[in-house]
Design an enzyme around this catalytic site. Structure first.
Site, mmCIF file in Angstrom:
data_model
loop_
_atom_site.group_PDB
_atom_site.id
_atom_site.type_symbol
_atom_site.label_atom_id
_atom_site.label_comp_id
_atom_site.label_asym_id
_atom_site.label_seq_id
_atom_site.Cartn_x
_atom_site.Cartn_y
_atom_site.Cartn_z
ATOM 1 N N ASP A 72 -2.620 0.611 1.602
ATOM 2 C CA ASP A 72 -1.999 0.147 2.851
ATOM 3 C C ASP A 72 -1.383 1.281 3.657
ATOM 4 O OD1 ASP A 72 -2.686 -2.422 2.035
ATOM 5 O OD2 ASP A 72 -0.785 -2.709 0.997
ATOM 6 N N GLU A 73 -1.970 2.453 3.572
ATOM 7 C CA GLU A 73 -1.449 3.605 4.312
ATOM 8 C C GLU A 73 -1.882 3.577 5.773
ATOM 9 O OE1 GLU A 73 -3.400 3.841 1.635
ATOM 10 O OE2 GLU A 73 -2.295 4.883 0.043
ATOM 11 N N GLY A 74 -2.914 2.769 6.070
ATOM 12 C CA GLY A 74 -3.476 2.772 7.426
ATOM 13 C C GLY A 74 -4.877 3.376 7.437
ATOM 14 N N LYS A 75 -5.574 3.239 6.308
ATOM 15 C CA LYS A 75 -6.946 3.783 6.219
ATOM 16 C C LYS A 75 -7.859 3.124 7.253
ATOM 17 C CE LYS A 75 -7.046 2.417 1.916
ATOM 18 N NZ LYS A 75 -5.638 2.042 1.695
ATOM 19 N N GLY A 76 -7.672 1.792 7.428
ATOM 20 C CA GLY A 76 -8.517 1.068 8.374
ATOM 21 C C GLY A 76 -8.389 1.641 9.767
ATOM 22 N N ARG B 48 1.888 -10.964 0.691
ATOM 23 C CA ARG B 48 3.104 -10.700 -0.104
ATOM 24 C C ARG B 48 3.956 -9.631 0.584
ATOM 25 N NH1 ARG B 48 0.639 -9.149 -5.892
ATOM 26 N NH2 ARG B 48 -1.015 -8.329 -4.571
ATOM 27 N N GLN C 66 -7.821 0.883 -1.461
ATOM 28 C CA GLN C 66 -6.738 1.192 -2.402
ATOM 29 C C GLN C 66 -6.335 2.675 -2.284
ATOM 30 O OE1 GLN C 66 -9.661 -0.661 -4.084
ATOM 31 N NE2 GLN C 66 -8.695 -2.289 -2.939
ATOM 32 N N ALA D 173 -1.830 -7.357 3.885
ATOM 33 C CA ALA D 173 -2.904 -7.787 4.785
ATOM 34 C C ALA D 173 -3.864 -8.738 4.059
ATOM 35 C CB ALA D 173 -3.653 -6.575 5.325
ATOM 36 N N SER E 158 0.100 9.264 13.390
ATOM 37 C CA SER E 158 -0.037 7.973 14.049
ATOM 38 C C SER E 158 1.346 7.421 14.371
ATOM 39 C CB SER E 158 -0.805 7.040 13.117
ATOM 40 O OG SER E 158 -0.727 5.717 13.569
ATOM 41 N N GLY F 114 -7.367 -4.821 2.328
ATOM 42 C CA GLY F 114 -7.071 -5.433 3.617
ATOM 43 C C GLY F 114 -6.839 -4.285 4.588
ATOM 44 N N HIS F 115 -7.811 -4.020 5.445
ATOM 45 C CA HIS F 115 -7.742 -2.866 6.350
ATOM 46 C C HIS F 115 -7.573 -3.372 7.780
ATOM 47 C CE1 HIS F 115 -10.072 -0.254 3.226
ATOM 48 N NE2 HIS F 115 -8.907 -0.683 2.796
#
Ligand code: GDP
Ligand code: IMO
Ligand code: MG
Length: 427
Positions: free
Chosen positions: A13-17, A302, A223, A298, A412, A40-41
């Protein structure tokens, strides 16, 4: 070398998407190489948010071919739900290809994941309950069904019959769960087969051909290194290798063909699920970070656990992946704090170290050694150049570069595709 890799450098969830979508506007192909719909991206373009689970985040760039490679576990029901949703919103997905060697994530994998987690009680991993672990376990036990099995219907039905008997036995006798009906599953998969056949490809061939022709191919990790099956906080990890090495295995690409390897680093830390988290803030500061950063999963919704930036973790990612560049995300979320602590090492039983121990018992004893940075109050969400950022924010970013010995390529400052200060162009 025209292979680019984007991987998570923390717990996901670092913002890869966002980073893949940004680079995706310049590439010929985007390839997912591991994981499944545990990912979840999130991609935001002109205010419109899209969350992708199985489809590569290059999907919003209609010129790029989007490939789901052999290392991915594919839940076909989720895949088509995702495609239907995107198409209903006006995108087209005829540029999606699925490796004939990818594993099929079956309904019994999802049920087993749920049952195993429930039975584990407070020993649970906190998985996404999407069947990821059980599917990879079957892959390595050599009883998995693969996408290519769908092409030969008799083979598929025979294999399913054998494996379903075993799985039903496990579901009912060990976990007291509901078994699956073979005929219903066969008829569900008949529909899946018709839709999937035209998308099936020899991904080894198309990905390598593209690289040989010097096309730009972007490999999208799901991940992150701390969830890696070998190097993460085992057993509180996922069941694949979300690293640059995972690209070679999961997408059948030689390490010789990988050029830039970009690690995405959130300006602070988050984690979903159980497992050690040295810099976790179980206090008002944590709540502020969670609410300002909208830190809710995402995939599962949770609340994410939150804490300060843990640089030994990022350094581990630099080493494991051989990162050539770091993309910092969500720097804007740190705006407003008087001071911002950054973990630069651990104190374990009075000994200082800057590496992550294998033993969770040891890691649980780690106390963070913090270096404090002066915060800033100005709104940075509209900054487009590094020099636009307040000096304190620049110092924070420069320290990450110094500590990790890795160049920062972008910072970002908001969720939008264009919401970045680019320090050096990647492509
Ligand atoms: P991924 O799994 O690594 O792709 O990351 P997620 O999409 O699960 O989580 C990242 C979240 O942060 C998403 O909601 C993004 O829209 C959001 N995001 C990405 N970059 C920024 C940023 O610079 N600032 C803010 N405020 N949000 C961002
Ligand atoms: P993206 O790609 C954050 C976590 C789960 C759990 C552990 C194992 O969006 O960064 P699994 O369902 O994989 O067996 O769960 O891994 N996890 C993630 N956490 N982001 C993800 O993906 C994750 N995918 C799995 O919460 O702790
Ligand atoms: Mg995510």
């Amino acid at each position: 070398m025209s292979g680019y890799v984007v991987v998570g450098a923390q717990w996901g969830d670092e913002g890869k998407g966002k980073v893949v979508d940004l680079l995706g506007t310049h590439v010929n192909m985007v390839v997912r190489f591991q994981g499944g719909n545990n990912a979840g991206h999130t991609v935001v373009v002109n205010g419109k948010k899209t969350v992708l689970h199985l489809l590569p985040s290059g999907i919003l760039n209609h010129d790029a071919l989007c490939v789901i490679a052999a290392g991915v576990v594919v839940n076909p029901f989720v895949l088509f739900e995702e495609i239907d949703k995107l198409e209903a919103e006006g995108s087209h997905c005829d540029n999606v290809r699925i490796s004939d060697r990818a594993q099929l994530l079956m309904p019994y994998h999802v049920r087993l994941d749920e049952l195993k987690e429930a039975k584990a009680g407070d020993q649970k991993i906190g998985t996404t309950k999407n069947g990821i672990g059980p599917c990879y376990a079957d892959k390595y036990s050599r009883v998995g069904l693969r996408v290519c099995d769908l092409a030969d219907w008799d083979v598929f039905c025979d294999k399913l019959k054998t494996v379903l008997e075993l799985k039903n036995e496990e579901i009912t006798k060990i976990y007291g769960g509901e078994p699956f009906d073979y005929d219903t599953m066969v008829s569900d998969f008949k529909k899946i087969r018709e839709r999937m056949l035209p998308m099936i490809c020899d991904a080894v061939d198309i990905v390598n051909k593209a690289l040989d022709e010097n096309q730009i191919v972007l490999f999208e990790g799901a991940q992150a290194n701390m969830l890696d099956i070998n190097y993460g906080t085992y057993p509180y990890v996922t069941s694949s290798s979300p690293t640059a090495a995972g690209v070679c295995e999961g997408a059948a690409v030689s390490p010789k063909k990988l050029g830039r390897i970009i690690g995405v680093v959130k300006a602070y830390s988050t984690r979903v699920g159980e497992g050690p988290f040295v810099t976790e803030q179980l206090n008002a500061t944590g709540s502020t970070l969670r609410e300002t950063g909208a830190e809710y999963g995402a995939t599962t919704g949770r609340p994410r656990r939150v804490g300060w930036l843990d640089l030994p973790v990022v350094k581990q990612a630099v080493r494991i992946n051989g990162l050539t560049d770091i993309a910092i995300t969500k720097l804007d979320v740190l705006t407003g704090f008087d001071t911002i602590p950054v973990c630069i090492g651990y104190d374990i039983d009075g000994k200082q170290q800057d590496t992550v121990p294998a033993s969770l018992k040891q890691y649980a004893k780690a106390k963070p050694i913090y270096k404090e940075f002066k915060g800033w109050k100005q709104d940075i969400t509209k900054c487009t150049k590094f020099s636009d950022l307040p000096q304190e924010a620049q110092d924070y970013v420069k320290f990450i570069e110094e500590y990790t010995g890795t160049e920062i390529c972008l910072v970002s400052v908001n969720p939008e595709r264009e919401g970045n200060c680019i320090l050096h162009p990647l492509i």
